[in-house]
Enzyme design. Structure first.
Site, PDB file in Angstrom:
ATOM      1  N   HIS A   1      -1.220   1.399   7.380  1.00 18.50           N
ATOM      2  CA  HIS A   1      -1.659   1.915   8.680  1.00 18.50           C
ATOM      3  C   HIS A   1      -1.306   3.407   8.674  1.00 18.50           C
ATOM      4  O   HIS A   1      -0.303   3.795   8.056  1.00 18.50           O
ATOM      5  CB  HIS A   1      -0.879   1.327   9.852  1.00 18.50           C
ATOM      6  CG  HIS A   1      -0.967  -0.154  10.026  1.00 18.50           C
ATOM      7  ND1 HIS A   1      -0.156  -1.024   9.379  1.00 18.50           N
ATOM      8  CD2 HIS A   1      -1.738  -0.916  10.852  1.00 18.50           C
ATOM      9  CE1 HIS A   1      -0.422  -2.263   9.770  1.00 18.50           C
ATOM     10  NE2 HIS A   1      -1.390  -2.234  10.661  1.00 18.50           N
TER      11      HIS A   1
ATOM     12  N   ASP B   1       2.292   4.038   9.306  1.00 23.77           N
ATOM     13  CA  ASP B   1       3.265   3.579   8.295  1.00 23.77           C
ATOM     14  C   ASP B   1       3.597   4.738   7.364  1.00 23.77           C
ATOM     15  O   ASP B   1       4.672   4.783   6.770  1.00 23.77           O
ATOM     16  CB  ASP B   1       2.684   2.492   7.367  1.00 23.77           C
ATOM     17  CG  ASP B   1       2.178   1.274   8.107  1.00 23.77           C
ATOM     18  OD1 ASP B   1       2.657   1.031   9.218  1.00 23.77           O
ATOM     19  OD2 ASP B   1       1.305   0.584   7.548  1.00 23.77           O
TER      20      ASP B   1
ATOM     21  N   ASP C   1       3.476 -15.557  14.456  1.00 28.04           N
ATOM     22  CA  ASP C   1       3.112 -14.992  13.165  1.00 28.04           C
ATOM     23  C   ASP C   1       4.395 -14.646  12.408  1.00 28.04           C
ATOM     24  O   ASP C   1       4.941 -13.567  12.566  1.00 28.04           O
ATOM     25  CB  ASP C   1       2.295 -13.721  13.466  1.00 28.04           C
ATOM     26  CG  ASP C   1       1.441 -13.250  12.326  1.00 28.04           C
ATOM     27  OD1 ASP C   1       1.292 -13.998  11.343  1.00 28.04           O
ATOM     28  OD2 ASP C   1       0.915 -12.125  12.421  1.00 28.04           O
TER      29      ASP C   1
HETATM   30  C1  XLS Z   1      -0.681  -8.512  12.396  1.00 21.84           C
HETATM   31  C2  XLS Z   1      -1.652  -8.160  11.378  1.00 21.84           C
HETATM   32  C3  XLS Z   1      -1.532  -6.742  10.833  1.00 21.84           C
HETATM   33  C4  XLS Z   1      -2.783  -6.363  10.127  1.00 21.84           C
HETATM   34  C5  XLS Z   1      -3.019  -4.902   9.956  1.00 21.84           C
HETATM   35  O1  XLS Z   1      -0.507  -9.659  12.757  1.00 21.84           O
HETATM   36  O2  XLS Z   1      -1.591  -9.090  10.357  1.00 21.84           O
HETATM   37  O3  XLS Z   1      -0.407  -6.612  10.030  1.00 21.84           O
HETATM   38  O4  XLS Z   1      -2.863  -6.971   8.878  1.00 21.84           O
HETATM   39  O5  XLS Z   1      -3.085  -4.239  11.152  1.00 21.84           O
HETATM   40 NI    NI Z   2      -0.316 -11.094  10.908  1.00 19.80          NI
END
Ligand code: XLS
Ligand code: NI
Ligand code: NI
Length: 441
Positions: A101, A104, A307
């Site tokens: 990103h 990042d 997640d």
């Molecule tokens: C979050 C997402 C993120 C994407 C990129 O849950 O997985 O990490 O892969 O923005």
């Molecule tokens: Ni994710």
């Protein structure tokens, strides 16, 4: 240059009998599987955010892992130290791709202009590091969910100023992706969704998201981006409801707004399971629509409803994932991006290595087993046979080619009388067959 992971070696393939934790047991880059090397099949990628930025902060406590790499966080020295750490890490593990990103790579400055200047500086540095190395950019993206301005989303926001800011970030993230030779550009709709319909015009928001994507495609193509745009579906978290719920929803959205020629899916295992699907389900939905683009390779915890972004260890899942990928003919501009992080108590540099070894070995073993499943042919043969009444009868062929009429089908039903039962699904047999493939060399 100072070595950062100085006590950690280059990780090599030693085979399943090796007891060395810092060796691959299954990932043997040059081994040929179905006519291609493992390295060619498995475009493993390091996610900048988890590996080089995340410290294990959660809502109950501070980080446990030190990712300063000898520099003060929030500075450009730190941004460069992360590049140094990232490249040393990728070289030691033989990881050939990375994803990022915008934020990042550099600490976000007060203005877009200043952040962009920082991005220019860091991408120069990364580009120089990439020279002469077999390390590539898989995809880039813009973080349009972290800053408070994106509380109501980016494309879906109620504020046109925030919308334009998001457009500015996408434009720059596309510039960076193209500069680094990225193969894809991802839209994960971090906060593209809603908390309550009481304050939300869903249609208005979705039209705006599509417009933003259209502008991104036009701009990307104008600066020479020839790769794929990806949507990464996710049903919930951080928003209560996210618009790109799952692959089927995202594909419908892309078709509705005429974006389906430029976009494909980036399927994340943990997102598929949050949507109440298996990982394989969302891969199949994407593949059968010609939209299997890339994979965020991780896994969730079935006992937790969020997640967790764990390194993949479930070889049944990696096998069925590789089965879908092989059957789809591979991923053109995609790869296997470890959107995964160490558990909070696994906070050492060595744990970073062990996480990737786990993930890479799980996928390598999955690839071997998926190839065996395909070469064995019984699974495919069973599925083919299961639908054979369509291929082996005249009316079946007419139905398949769209030439049958309802009256014709009804006449056959009347003539034949009550149909026989459609044949056993033999699920238990097929599960045994899968086990045999899994546990036999
Ligand atoms: C979050 C997402 C993120 C994407 C990129 O849950 O997985 O990490 O892969 O923005
Ligand atoms: Ni994710
Ligand atoms: Ni992801």
């Amino acid at each position: 240059m100072k070595e950062i992971f100085s006590n950690l070696p280059k990780v090599c393939y030693e085979g399943p009998k090796s007891q060395n934790p810092l060796a691959f047991k299954y990932y043997d880059p040059e081994r040929i599987v179905m006519g291609k090397t493992m390295k060619e099949h498995l475009h493993f990628s390091m996610a900048w955010w988890h590996n080089l930025c995340a410290t294990g902060v959660d809502m109950f406590g501070a980080g446990t892992a030190d990712k300063t790499f000898g520099a003060a966080p929030g500075t450009m020295e730190h941004a460069k130290a992360k590049v140094d750490a990232g490249f040393e890490f990728m070289e030691k593990l033989g990881i050939r791709y990375f994803c990022f990103h915008d934020v990042d790579l550099v600490p976000e400055a007060p203005t877009l202009k200043e952040t962009n200047a920082r991005l220019d500086e860091i991408t120069d540095y990364i580009k120089q590091k990439m020279e002469g190395k077999d390390i590539h950019c898989l995809w880039g993206t813009a973080n349009m969910f972290g800053n408070p301005r994106f509380m109501n989303g980016a494309g879906s926001t109620n504020s046109v100023d925030v919308y334009c800011h998001a457009a500015g970030q996408i434009k720059k993230a596309l510039d960076c992706t193209v500069k680094l030779g990225g193969e894809g550009y991802v839209f994960w709709g971090g906060r593209e969704g809603y908390e309550t319909l009481l304050n939300t015009d869903m249609k208005f928001e979705q039209e705006n998201i599509a417009a933003l994507m259209k502008m991104a495609v036009e701009y990307g193509r104008s600066i020479g981006f020839t790769g794929d745009f990806f949507i990464e579906p996710k049903p919930k978290e951080p928003m209560k409801h996210q618009y790109d719920f799952d692959a089927a929803t995202a594909i419908g959205f892309l078709r509705q707004y005429g974006l389906d020629k430029d976009f494909k899916m980036n399927i994340e295992a943990n997102h598929a399971t949050l949507a109440g699907h298996t990982f394989q389900h969302d891969l199949r939905v994407s593949a059968m629509n010609g939209m299997l683009g890339s994979v965020d390779a991780n896994q969730g915890d079935y006992l937790l409803g969020w997640d967790t972004d764990q390194f993949p260890s479930n070889v049944y899942d990696t096998t069925l994932c590789m089965y879908e990928i092989l059957k789809a003919g591979g991923l053109a501009h995609g790869g296997l991006n470890f959107d995964a992080k160490n558990r909070r108590p696994s906070y050492t540099y060595e744990d970073m290595f062990l996480g990737f070894i786990l993930g890479m070995d799980s996928f390598a073993l999955g690839l071997i087993k998926a190839a065996k499943l395909i070469e064995d042919g019984r699974l495919d043969g069973f599925v083919k046979e299961r639908y054979s009444s369509y291929t082996q009868t005249e009316i079946g062929q007419k139905i398949r080619s769209g030439k049958a009429t309802l009256a014709e089908c009804a006449a056959i039903a009347e003539k034949n009388g009550a149909p026989a039962l459609p044949g056993s699904g033999r699920q238990e047999y097929l599960e045994s067959l899968l086990n045999t493939i899994m546990f036999t060399d």
